[in-house]
Design a protein around this motif. Structure first.
Motif, PDB file in Angstrom:
ATOM      1  N   ASP B 199     -14.293  35.173  26.167  1.00  0.00           N
ATOM      2  CA  ASP B 199     -14.425  36.549  25.720  1.00  0.00           C
ATOM      3  C   ASP B 199     -15.662  36.800  24.863  1.00  0.00           C
ATOM      4  O   ASP B 199     -15.773  37.797  24.203  1.00  0.00           O
ATOM      5  CB  ASP B 199     -13.174  36.968  24.947  1.00  0.00           C
ATOM      6  N   GLU B 200     -16.622  35.886  24.888  1.00  0.00           N
ATOM      7  CA  GLU B 200     -17.828  36.096  24.095  1.00  0.00           C
ATOM      8  C   GLU B 200     -19.022  35.997  25.038  1.00  0.00           C
ATOM      9  O   GLU B 200     -19.075  35.085  25.861  1.00  0.00           O
ATOM     10  CB  GLU B 200     -17.896  34.996  23.024  1.00  0.00           C
ATOM     11  N   LEU B 201     -19.954  36.920  24.910  1.00  0.00           N
ATOM     12  CA  LEU B 201     -21.111  36.915  25.814  1.00  0.00           C
ATOM     13  C   LEU B 201     -21.999  35.713  25.522  1.00  0.00           C
ATOM     14  O   LEU B 201     -22.420  35.500  24.386  1.00  0.00           O
ATOM     15  CB  LEU B 201     -21.904  38.212  25.635  1.00  0.00           C
ATOM     16  N   ASP B 202     -22.229  34.921  26.541  1.00  0.00           N
ATOM     17  CA  ASP B 202     -23.137  33.789  26.388  1.00  0.00           C
ATOM     18  C   ASP B 202     -24.514  34.243  26.887  1.00  0.00           C
ATOM     19  O   ASP B 202     -24.768  34.313  28.090  1.00  0.00           O
ATOM     20  CB  ASP B 202     -22.621  32.598  27.205  1.00  0.00           C
ATOM     21  N   LEU B 203     -25.389  34.565  25.941  1.00  0.00           N
ATOM     22  CA  LEU B 203     -26.646  35.220  26.288  1.00  0.00           C
ATOM     23  C   LEU B 203     -27.559  34.323  27.130  1.00  0.00           C
ATOM     24  O   LEU B 203     -28.090  34.734  28.152  1.00  0.00           O
ATOM     25  CB  LEU B 203     -27.356  35.672  25.018  1.00  0.00           C
ATOM     26  N   ASP B 204     -27.699  33.072  26.690  1.00  0.00           N
ATOM     27  CA  ASP B 204     -28.600  32.157  27.399  1.00  0.00           C
ATOM     28  C   ASP B 204     -28.191  32.023  28.857  1.00  0.00           C
ATOM     29  O   ASP B 204     -29.012  32.130  29.769  1.00  0.00           O
ATOM     30  CB  ASP B 204     -28.584  30.782  26.726  1.00  0.00           C
ATOM     31  N   GLU B 205     -26.901  31.799  29.070  1.00  0.00           N
ATOM     32  CA  GLU B 205     -26.400  31.638  30.430  1.00  0.00           C
ATOM     33  C   GLU B 205     -26.581  32.935  31.225  1.00  0.00           C
ATOM     34  O   GLU B 205     -26.897  32.892  32.412  1.00  0.00           O
ATOM     35  CB  GLU B 205     -24.917  31.251  30.402  1.00  0.00           C
ATOM     36  N   THR B 206     -26.362  34.072  30.546  1.00  0.00           N
ATOM     37  CA  THR B 206     -26.511  35.358  31.223  1.00  0.00           C
ATOM     38  C   THR B 206     -27.938  35.527  31.748  1.00  0.00           C
ATOM     39  O   THR B 206     -28.155  35.917  32.899  1.00  0.00           O
ATOM     40  CB  THR B 206     -26.174  36.513  30.261  1.00  0.00           C
ATOM     41  N   VAL B 207     -28.900  35.207  30.890  1.00  0.00           N
ATOM     42  CA  VAL B 207     -30.301  35.338  31.299  1.00  0.00           C
ATOM     43  C   VAL B 207     -30.598  34.395  32.476  1.00  0.00           C
ATOM     44  O   VAL B 207     -31.170  34.794  33.489  1.00  0.00           O
ATOM     45  CB  VAL B 207     -31.237  35.051  30.108  1.00  0.00           C
ATOM     46  N   ASP B 208     -30.136  33.156  32.338  1.00  0.00           N
ATOM     47  CA  ASP B 208     -30.370  32.176  33.410  1.00  0.00           C
ATOM     48  C   ASP B 208     -29.774  32.646  34.731  1.00  0.00           C
ATOM     49  O   ASP B 208     -30.434  32.635  35.766  1.00  0.00           O
ATOM     50  CB  ASP B 208     -29.744  30.822  33.017  1.00  0.00           C
ATOM     51  N   GLU B 209     -28.506  33.069  34.641  1.00  0.00           N
ATOM     52  CA  GLU B 209     -27.806  33.493  35.847  1.00  0.00           C
ATOM     53  C   GLU B 209     -28.458  34.727  36.459  1.00  0.00           C
ATOM     54  O   GLU B 209     -28.558  34.854  37.672  1.00  0.00           O
ATOM     55  CB  GLU B 209     -26.328  33.776  35.536  1.00  0.00           C
ATOM     56  N   THR B 210     -28.896  35.642  35.567  1.00  0.00           N
ATOM     57  CA  THR B 210     -29.525  36.864  36.049  1.00  0.00           C
ATOM     58  C   THR B 210     -30.828  36.527  36.786  1.00  0.00           C
ATOM     59  O   THR B 210     -31.146  37.096  37.832  1.00  0.00           O
ATOM     60  CB  THR B 210     -29.801  37.818  34.879  1.00  0.00           C
ATOM     61  N   CYS B 211     -31.574  35.575  36.253  1.00  0.00           N
ATOM     62  CA  CYS B 211     -32.804  35.145  36.913  1.00  0.00           C
ATOM     63  C   CYS B 211     -32.485  34.545  38.280  1.00  0.00           C
ATOM     64  O   CYS B 211     -33.100  34.879  39.288  1.00  0.00           O
ATOM     65  CB  CYS B 211     -33.522  34.099  36.065  1.00  0.00           C
ATOM     66  N   ASN B 213     -30.152  35.192  40.034  1.00  0.00           N
ATOM     67  CA  ASN B 213     -29.623  36.262  40.866  1.00  0.00           C
ATOM     68  C   ASN B 213     -30.708  37.262  41.230  1.00  0.00           C
ATOM     69  O   ASN B 213     -30.413  38.379  41.612  1.00  0.00           O
ATOM     70  CB  ASN B 213     -28.510  36.953  40.084  1.00  0.00           C
ATOM     71  N   ALA B 214     -31.934  36.900  41.018  1.00  0.00           N
ATOM     72  CA  ALA B 214     -33.092  37.763  41.313  1.00  0.00           C
ATOM     73  C   ALA B 214     -33.026  39.079  40.579  1.00  0.00           C
ATOM     74  O   ALA B 214     -33.232  40.156  41.131  1.00  0.00           O
ATOM     75  CB  ALA B 214     -33.223  37.991  42.822  1.00  0.00           C
ATOM     76  N   GLY B 215     -32.650  39.052  39.286  1.00  0.00           N
ATOM     77  CA  GLY B 215     -32.713  40.262  38.480  1.00  0.00           C
ATOM     78  C   GLY B 215     -31.443  41.087  38.487  1.00  0.00           C
ATOM     79  O   GLY B 215     -31.278  42.008  37.704  1.00  0.00           O
ATOM     80  N   GLU B 216     -30.543  40.772  39.397  1.00  0.00           N
ATOM     81  CA  GLU B 216     -29.257  41.474  39.395  1.00  0.00           C
ATOM     82  C   GLU B 216     -28.451  40.911  38.223  1.00  0.00           C
ATOM     83  O   GLU B 216     -28.215  39.714  38.154  1.00  0.00           O
ATOM     84  CB  GLU B 216     -28.532  41.181  40.719  1.00  0.00           C
ATOM     85  N   ILE B 217     -28.035  41.799  37.312  1.00  0.00           N
ATOM     86  CA  ILE B 217     -27.446  41.281  36.069  1.00  0.00           C
ATOM     87  C   ILE B 217     -26.113  40.584  36.304  1.00  0.00           C
ATOM     88  O   ILE B 217     -25.219  41.116  36.964  1.00  0.00           O
ATOM     89  CB  ILE B 217     -27.282  42.413  35.037  1.00  0.00           C
ATOM     90  N   GLU B 218     -26.037  39.394  35.805  1.00  0.00           N
ATOM     91  CA  GLU B 218     -24.837  38.572  35.943  1.00  0.00           C
ATOM     92  C   GLU B 218     -24.375  38.188  34.538  1.00  0.00           C
ATOM     93  O   GLU B 218     -25.046  37.430  33.851  1.00  0.00           O
ATOM     94  CB  GLU B 218     -25.195  37.310  36.744  1.00  0.00           C
ATOM     95  N   LEU B 219     -23.272  38.764  34.109  1.00  0.00           N
ATOM     96  CA  LEU B 219     -22.827  38.484  32.748  1.00  0.00           C
ATOM     97  C   LEU B 219     -22.005  37.197  32.696  1.00  0.00           C
ATOM     98  O   LEU B 219     -21.126  36.986  33.519  1.00  0.00           O
ATOM     99  CB  LEU B 219     -21.991  39.642  32.212  1.00  0.00           C
TER     100      LEU B 219
END
Lengths: 293, 402
Positions: B199-211, B213-219
């Motif tokens: 239940d807590e946003l993991d920012l580093d992983e979010t950025v990595d995953e989003t990258c 995902n080719a810019g499609e935001i993945e939380l």
């Protein structure tokens, strides 16, 4: 010696009666530029103090109400990464400028303000145990760095910091050492009369006496689960006044008990006491030596 | 004399350190106490004492140090009254002012106290006595009673009187226990780990995953840090424990209400732990469970808190068939079970409601003390127990094994 004249900066306000020791603690904190830590029973006016210090000194106030999920960072600033990500994705907003995604928290706003502020950090004990330690350095130096930009936020005028605690958690030693401490003791009957007078001016003195005798008697009951506090007393008097009761009707029964006692077991215990024909005090002398000095 | 104050406070267990002392010195140097003993008392308390639990100790020390002998009041009640009287205040010459400012705090304090001792009547003007309108460093000068709304407290009461009253006795922690205090102490009983719901946003992983995902935001979320402490409570009930019903029940109430623990299981025994322990405080046989089950069910990470007076007949601890209740008689000795607990669990504390001074007079208490760390059932004791259960491991030298 010249500083003495400036010492009594805060002397209370019309709507807030303070004891001498509290006045001295407040002024000591202002003079030393240290945070003032206020503890005391719920309902003794800890939070109100900050409002009245701000009013009395003519400084604007910023409050930071602490919750169990509060993080130290939130008080300084929040970097809204999700918004920035979203903006980048959809080509909105000013994504290039990281500063437009950095929102200052209460501490940050007070530090960056032009005018000297009063900063209230309310119920610090609600937060995580480590929370006070996390804001220690910022409170000491009154400055911090926004990590994402390298910007320094430094207080031009050291704010007057007032911190309240309900003693739900023990505060760390290092934190305590930096504070001026004051414990708001429960008001004595005399002080209480002054406090009541602020809220209910021109109350019949006999009625007030009866009300206070019952009130302090109730508080003195050892097996009470939750003692009624000042704010409950004020509410109770409001109820009494609206119903137009006189002091004679108070002698054998306490009406509107719901505004004083907030615990079922306590209300039941009192009803039981009345049913058994228990005698309630009618005079200060019935309350024992503590109130008869 | 002034340093005495500092050391007397430390002797009384008030945690005063240099930092507080310096803060207090600054107050005195700047004359903030405004020559009034009452203010001096208030400011000393505000700057030196950081918890109402030490107010009582502070009052005792203050009364002792600033009075010399207990039971005698060298400062009259009126003194404060006429210090506050706004008499005509004579302007000091610059020379005098300079002289006064050169006095260091210690000297200032010494003179202040000396003066108070010598003085026994009202004094106005002049250079030495405490009085109004004088140029002694202790005269009244700037405080106008009319300017302050002072409440009804402390009228005609000197600081000594306030200190002597010891109105803060109720807040001492070494003697009383109430549910709230105990809960505060128990709040430290915790060990934070990341487990469970995310239940807590993991920012580093979010950025990595989003990258990725080719810019499609993945939380990406991760679990928040949570308390991982599991507590096993074993409590002695009945017999010699009956007088301690109140403090023990408060501890129990606080433990039951403590939501922060990951798990909490209470069990009950009488005098010593044998084959079976009760799941209810009345120790009915049908509700009892084999003690061996406890050792199987709860692994070594469980923290164990044993509450008992440890005072019993030596046979109850050391002999087979020691159980005081003949229906529960068993072959294994109580001490063997205690040893099994020590072998199995990493952290165990025994809390004893008996006064600590009695421990050395009871043989079984001493034996048990050699098996488990034993602490008194007071608020301070509970705090120490919590530290023993979850604090940093003591050095190997601190652990005695037999």
């Amino acid at each position: 010696m010249s500083e003495k004249k400036d010492f009594y900066q805060f002397t209370g306000t019309k709507g807030y009666i303070v004891s001498r020791s509290l006045v001295e603690a407040v002024n000591c904190a202002i003079a030393l530029e240290r945070p003032l830590l206020i503890k005391g029973e719920p309902g003794t006016g800890k939070t109100l103090l900050a409002e009245h210090v701000s009013e009395g000194l003519g400084m604007p106030m910023e409050s930071w109400h602490i919750k169990s999920t509060s993080k130290a960072m939130e008080g300084l600033y929040v970097y809204d990464t999700l918004q920035r990500l979203n903006d980048a994705r959809f080509g909105e907003g000013n994504v290039e400028d990281i500063r437009s995604y950095i929102k200052l928290g209460p501490m940050g706003r007070v530090f960056s303000a032009e005018k000297r502020h009063v900063l209230l950090i309310d119920e610090i004990d609600k937060a995580d145990l480590e929370f006070p330690n996390d804001i220690l350095r910022e409170l000491d130096e009154m400055q911090f760095t926004v990590m994402e930009t390298g910007d320094e936020v430094k207080a031009k005028e050291r704010p007057v910091v007032i911190i309240t605690s309900n003693n739900e958690k023990e505060l760390p030693d290092a934190f305590l050492r930096r504070c001026v401490f004051h414990f708001i003791d429960f008001p004595t009957p005399d002080l209480m009369k002054e406090i009541v007078d602020v809220h209910h001016p021109n109350l019949d003195t006999q009625l007030l006496d009866q009300v206070l005798i019952k009130f302090y008697w109730l508080r003195g009951q050892p097996d009470l689960r939750k003692k009624p506090s000042t704010s409950e007393l004020i509410d109770w008097i409001s109820a009494l006044r609206r119903s137009g009761l006189s002091d004679g009707q108070l002698s054998e029964h306490i009406p509107f008990i719901g505004s004083l006692l907030k615990n079922e077991a306590d209300t039941a215990a009192l009803a039981d006491f009345e049913e058994r024909g228990g005698k309630m005090p009618e005079d200060w002398s019935d309350l024992g030596p503590r109130y008869n000095q | 004399m002034f340093l005495d104050f500092f050391y007397e406070m430390r002797d009384e267990g008030i945690p005063v350190a240099m930092q507080e002392w310096q803060m207090f010195m600054t107050v005195l140097e700047r004359g903030l106490h405004d020559s009034s003993l009452m203010s001096f008392y208030n400011l000393a308390k505000s700057t030196l004492v950081k918890s109402e639990t030490y107010f009582d100790a502070f009052d005792r020390v203050f009364a002792k140090v600033f009075k010399g002998v207990e039971g005698e009041l060298s400062v009259s009640d009126e003194l404060e009254e006429w210090l506050r009287d706004p008499e005509n205040f004579k302007d000091l010459t610059d020379e005098q002012r300079e002289m006064l400012e050169e006095l260091d705090a210690n000297e200032l304090m010494r003179r202040f106290l000396e003066t108070l001792e010598e003085q026994d009547e009202r004094h106005d003007g002049g250079g030495r006595w405490v009085g109004t309108g004088g140029h002694s460093p202790f005269g009244h000068s700037g405080e106008h009673p009319t300017g302050i709304r002072v409440g009804g407290e402390s009228k005609n009461r000197s600081a000594m009187k306030v200190a002597e009253d010891r109105r803060f006795q109720d807040y001492r922690t070494d003697v009383t226990l109430d549910v709230r205090n105990v809960k505060v102490a128990l709040k430290r009983l915790r060990h934070l780990t990341r487990e469970g719901g995310e239940d807590e946003l993991d920012l580093d992983e979010t950025v990595d995953e989003t990258c990725r995902n080719a810019g499609e935001i993945e939380l990406v979320y991760r679990p928040e840090r949570r308390n991982n402490v599991r507590l096993l409570l074993l409590m002695d009930v009945g017999g010699t424990m009956d007088p301690y019903y109140e403090p023990v029940s408060r501890l129990l109430t606080a433990l039951h209400e403590e939501r922060g623990l990951r798990d909490f299981r209470p069990y009950y025994f009488h005098n010593c732990i044998y084959e079976r322990v009760g799941t209810t405080a009345d120790l009915y046989m049908k509700d009892a469970v084999p003690t061996g089950d406890l050792l199987r069910r709860y692994d070594e990470r469980w923290k164990v808190l044993i509450v008992g007076d440890a005072a019993m007949h030596p046979a109850e601890l050391m002999n087979p068939r020691g159980n005081i209740n003949p229906r529960h008689e068993s072959e294994s000795r109580g001490i063997d079970w205690l040893m099994k607990f020590r072998e199995h669990f990493e952290r165990i504390v025994w809390m004893n409601p008996d006064p600590q001074s009695d421990w050395e007079h009871t043989r079984t208490t001493q034996v048990i003390q050699s098996i488990f760390p034993m602490l008194p059932l007071s608020l301070d004791g509970i705090q120490d127990a919590v530290t023993t259960l979850v604090g940093a491991r003591p050095s190997a030298a601190g652990v005695t094994r037999h």
